[in-house]
Design an enzyme around this catalytic site. Structure first.
Site, PDB file in Angstrom:
ATOM      1  N   SER A 122       0.827  -1.212   0.000  1.00  0.00           N
ATOM      2  CA  SER A 122       0.000   0.000   0.000  1.00  0.00           C
ATOM      3  C   SER A 122       0.859   1.259   0.000  1.00  0.00           C
ATOM      4  CB  SER A 122      -0.846   0.078   1.263  1.00  0.00           C
ATOM      5  OG  SER A 122      -1.495  -1.103   1.512  1.00  0.00           O
ATOM      6  N   HIS A 143      -1.255  -2.583  -7.301  1.00  0.00           N
ATOM      7  CA  HIS A 143      -1.895  -2.243  -6.027  1.00  0.00           C
ATOM      8  C   HIS A 143      -3.410  -2.298  -6.151  1.00  0.00           C
ATOM      9  CE1 HIS A 143      -2.839   0.885  -2.763  1.00  0.00           C
ATOM     10  NE2 HIS A 143      -2.744  -0.305  -2.224  1.00  0.00           N
ATOM     11  N   GLU A 155      -3.734   0.163  -9.257  1.00  0.00           N
ATOM     12  CA  GLU A 155      -2.643   1.071  -9.628  1.00  0.00           C
ATOM     13  C   GLU A 155      -1.465   0.211 -10.075  1.00  0.00           C
ATOM     14  OE1 GLU A 155      -3.320   4.803  -6.536  1.00  0.00           O
ATOM     15  OE2 GLU A 155      -2.089   3.137  -5.869  1.00  0.00           O
ATOM     16  N   ASN A 199      -3.564   6.295  -1.979  1.00  0.00           N
ATOM     17  CA  ASN A 199      -3.181   6.320  -0.557  1.00  0.00           C
ATOM     18  C   ASN A 199      -2.371   7.557  -0.209  1.00  0.00           C
ATOM     19  OD1 ASN A 199      -4.528   4.028   0.067  1.00  0.00           O
ATOM     20  ND2 ASN A 199      -2.753   2.689  -0.041  1.00  0.00           N
TER      21      ASN A 199
HETATM   22  P1  NAI Z   1      -2.928  -9.892   6.144  1.00  0.00           P
HETATM   23  O1  NAI Z   1      -2.196  -9.819   7.433  1.00  0.00           O
HETATM   24  O2  NAI Z   1      -4.375 -10.211   6.138  1.00  0.00           O
HETATM   25  O3  NAI Z   1      -2.221 -10.984   5.194  1.00  0.00           O
HETATM   26  C1  NAI Z   1      -0.829 -11.130   5.092  1.00  0.00           C
HETATM   27  C2  NAI Z   1      -0.564 -12.612   4.892  1.00  0.00           C
HETATM   28  O4  NAI Z   1       0.807 -12.803   4.571  1.00  0.00           O
HETATM   29  C3  NAI Z   1      -0.854 -13.465   6.141  1.00  0.00           C
HETATM   30  O5  NAI Z   1      -1.793 -14.445   5.786  1.00  0.00           O
HETATM   31  C4  NAI Z   1       0.504 -14.066   6.508  1.00  0.00           C
HETATM   32  O6  NAI Z   1       0.390 -15.364   7.028  1.00  0.00           O
HETATM   33  C5  NAI Z   1       1.198 -14.036   5.157  1.00  0.00           C
HETATM   34  N1  NAI Z   1       2.657 -14.060   5.223  1.00  0.00           N
HETATM   35  C6  NAI Z   1       3.466 -13.351   6.039  1.00  0.00           C
HETATM   36  N2  NAI Z   1       4.764 -13.647   5.751  1.00  0.00           N
HETATM   37  C7  NAI Z   1       4.752 -14.551   4.743  1.00  0.00           C
HETATM   38  C8  NAI Z   1       5.765 -15.235   4.007  1.00  0.00           C
HETATM   39  N3  NAI Z   1       7.053 -15.058   4.285  1.00  0.00           N
HETATM   40  N4  NAI Z   1       5.369 -16.072   3.021  1.00  0.00           N
HETATM   41  C9  NAI Z   1       4.072 -16.270   2.736  1.00  0.00           C
HETATM   42  N5  NAI Z   1       3.075 -15.645   3.411  1.00  0.00           N
HETATM   43  C10 NAI Z   1       3.408 -14.801   4.395  1.00  0.00           C
HETATM   44  O7  NAI Z   1      -2.627  -8.508   5.411  1.00  0.00           O
HETATM   45  P2  NAI Z   1      -3.421  -7.821   4.192  1.00  0.00           P
HETATM   46  O8  NAI Z   1      -4.365  -6.852   4.723  1.00  0.00           O
HETATM   47  O9  NAI Z   1      -3.882  -8.862   3.249  1.00  0.00           O
HETATM   48  O10 NAI Z   1      -2.223  -6.994   3.510  1.00  0.00           O
HETATM   49  C11 NAI Z   1      -1.232  -7.634   2.726  1.00  0.00           C
HETATM   50  C12 NAI Z   1      -0.534  -6.624   1.851  1.00  0.00           C
HETATM   51  O11 NAI Z   1      -1.502  -5.968   1.040  1.00  0.00           O
HETATM   52  C13 NAI Z   1       0.211  -5.526   2.598  1.00  0.00           C
HETATM   53  O12 NAI Z   1       1.357  -5.202   1.866  1.00  0.00           O
HETATM   54  C14 NAI Z   1      -0.766  -4.374   2.570  1.00  0.00           C
HETATM   55  O13 NAI Z   1      -0.126  -3.135   2.646  1.00  0.00           O
HETATM   56  C15 NAI Z   1      -1.400  -4.561   1.213  1.00  0.00           C
HETATM   57  N6  NAI Z   1      -2.721  -3.987   1.060  1.00  0.00           N
HETATM   58  C16 NAI Z   1      -3.652  -4.096   2.064  1.00  0.00           C
HETATM   59  C17 NAI Z   1      -4.903  -3.526   1.901  1.00  0.00           C
HETATM   60  C18 NAI Z   1      -5.961  -3.658   2.963  1.00  0.00           C
HETATM   61  O14 NAI Z   1      -6.958  -2.927   2.889  1.00  0.00           O
HETATM   62  N7  NAI Z   1      -5.822  -4.560   3.915  1.00  0.00           N
HETATM   63  C19 NAI Z   1      -5.250  -2.793   0.674  1.00  0.00           C
HETATM   64  C20 NAI Z   1      -4.222  -2.811  -0.345  1.00  0.00           C
HETATM   65  C21 NAI Z   1      -3.002  -3.351  -0.116  1.00  0.00           C
END
Ligand code: NAI
Length: 391
Positions: A122, A143, A155, A199
């Site tokens: 993000s 993104h 994006e 963002n």
């Molecule tokens: P989340 O915490 O729900 O998911 C992250 C996942 O990555 C978890 O399931 C975790 O087990 C996994 N993980 C961590 N280390 C790992 C590794 N080494 N190998 C494989 N899996 C691994 O987080 P979320 O909300 O899905 O965010 C993920 C990314 O997306 C971040 O970079 C965030 O900035 C971005 N993002 C989030 C948004 C949101 O609204 N939540 C919107 C747009 C982008």
């Protein structure tokens, strides 16, 4: 240009499962990778339920069924093995730079020569994520907005070293990904600056937001009343519900990052720091500003606290829009407004500012002074109104 058939979804959490679903809907083979069995299980359930709902409503293309789509989905806990035949890896793991950099390096080393690594970060710099890998030309940003099946915007971000071909592949794949709520809008982000377009433009709101919630907390005002103040018109969710939905940890890490890259005025406030310490991160932990244990909260917004001036949010957003025009991230204020509409479902700030910038710039001068936050001062393009011609 390389054909994309096999997509690896790295990180199967909140974002990963939605992105995997739209990739399946577009007909790609998808391998979802995560380190947690529980998350993999949850992601599979989410996708299965999603397809079943679409099927029961007759919204899947004729002749196709949930079973056909699920047959194209594999899961794995071994990223090195999973990327052996990948054409594109979309990364959505936790928002931590060192983790993303190491994964990017390992994937580029182990995937086929042509494989593109696209980060769904993000906030972070695509250039920095690619820094440790041997082929930064293959690294881009893709993104998505949450939830990916419903939000129209993607994006596509050019890192300093991304090749034009990689960007074209990212844009090409993005265009094929269906959206359940209208037509996809793909914004090309011309320069790798923190937060990209949407963002970034909305980011300095957190400076005012932190000030308001810390003030409300000091005065013991209930969150619902502050929420009623903070929530503007035309928003699909109240602002504190949205904050919980996104995850307080995402905001915290984002603010630390902007604090380092743009201005120390972004430093997280007292309430946010407390939420991180207590682990009350919002929807994902069942408690944030609101209790999520029984599903999405329905706050009563009938009573306002009277702490917020909405015009300050309008001014802050439009000023930041002008900053990214100054930096060359986008070239037109219309693109900024369209991207915000597609990514957030509410109108962007720029068109309104074209008619009101003088008053808004004055308000920003006063706010910057009152909050002791110089970053909120109006920039040159905003103050002068010269952005109005950048259509
Ligand atoms: P989340 O915490 O729900 O998911 C992250 C996942 O990555 C978890 O399931 C975790 O087990 C996994 N993980 C961590 N280390 C790992 C590794 N080494 N190998 C494989 N899996 C691994 O987080 P979320 O909300 O899905 O965010 C993920 C990314 O997306 C971040 O970079 C965030 O900035 C971005 N993002 C989030 C948004 C949101 O609204 N939540 C919107 C747009 C982008």
């Amino acid at each position: 240009m390389a054909n994309v058939n096999n997509i690896v979804m790295l990180g199967f959490g909140d974002m990963g499962k939605g992105i995997a679903q739209v990739c399946l809907m577009a007909g790609y083979n998808v391998t979802a990778v995560d380190i947690s069995d529980e998350i993999i299980e949850k992601g599979l359930n989410y996708i299965k339920t999603g397809f079943e709902k679409l099927e029961s409503k007759g919204k899947l293309p004729e002749g196709s069924s949930t079973v056909d789509y699920l047959a194209k989905l594999k899961t794995s806990k071994d990223i090195i093995e999973a990327v052996k035949e990948a054409d594109l890896v979309i990364e959505a793991v936790v928002e931590k730079l060192d983790i993303k950099q190491n994964l990017c390096k390992d994937i580029i080393e182990n995937a086929p020569e042509h494989c593109i690594f696209a980060s769904n970060t993000s906030t972070m710099s695509i250039t920095e994520i690619a820094e440790k890998c041997s082929k930064p030309e293959n690294v881009i940003g893709m993104h998505f907005f949450n939830p990916a099946p419903l939000m129209r915007l993607i994006e596509v971000i050019k890192g300093d070293k991304s090749s034009e071909e990689s960007i074209d592949i990212g844009v090409g794949v993005s265009k094929t990904l269906p959206c359940l709520r209208g037509e996809r809008y793909i914004a090309r982000v011309m320069k790798d600056r923190p937060g990209f377009i949407v963002n970034r433009v909305l980011s300095p709101r957190s400076i005012y937001f932190n000030y308001i919630i810390d003030l409300a907390n000091e005065k013991g005002i209930p969150w619902e009343q502050v929420d009623a103040d903070l929530t503007g018109p035309n928003t699909p969710m109240s602002l504190l519900t949205l904050a919980d939905f996104t995850g307080r940890d995402i905001s915290y890490h984002g603010q630390l990052y902007y604090g380092e890259k743009l201005s120390s005025d972004y430093k997280p406030g007292k309430v946010l720091t407390m939420q991180i310490e207590k682990g009350t991160l919002g929807k994902k932990t069942g408690q944030g500003f609101y209790d999520w244990s029984k599903g999405r909260p329905q706050p009563d917004l009938s009573k306002k606290a009277g702490l917020v001036n909405q015009e300050i949010f309008n001014a802050i957003n439009a000023n930041e829009g002008c900053r990214i025009l100054e930096e060359g991230v986008a070239t037109s204020w219309k693109v900024i407004d369209e991207a915000i509409l597609a990514g957030m479902n509410f109108p962007g700030p720029m068109e309104y500012a074209t008619k009101n910038y003088e008053r808004l710039a004055k308000l920003l001068e006063e706010t910057a002074e009152k909050l002791g936050k110089p970053y909120l001062k109006p920039c040159y393009l905003f103050k002068s109104g010269k952005f109005v011609d950048m259509i």
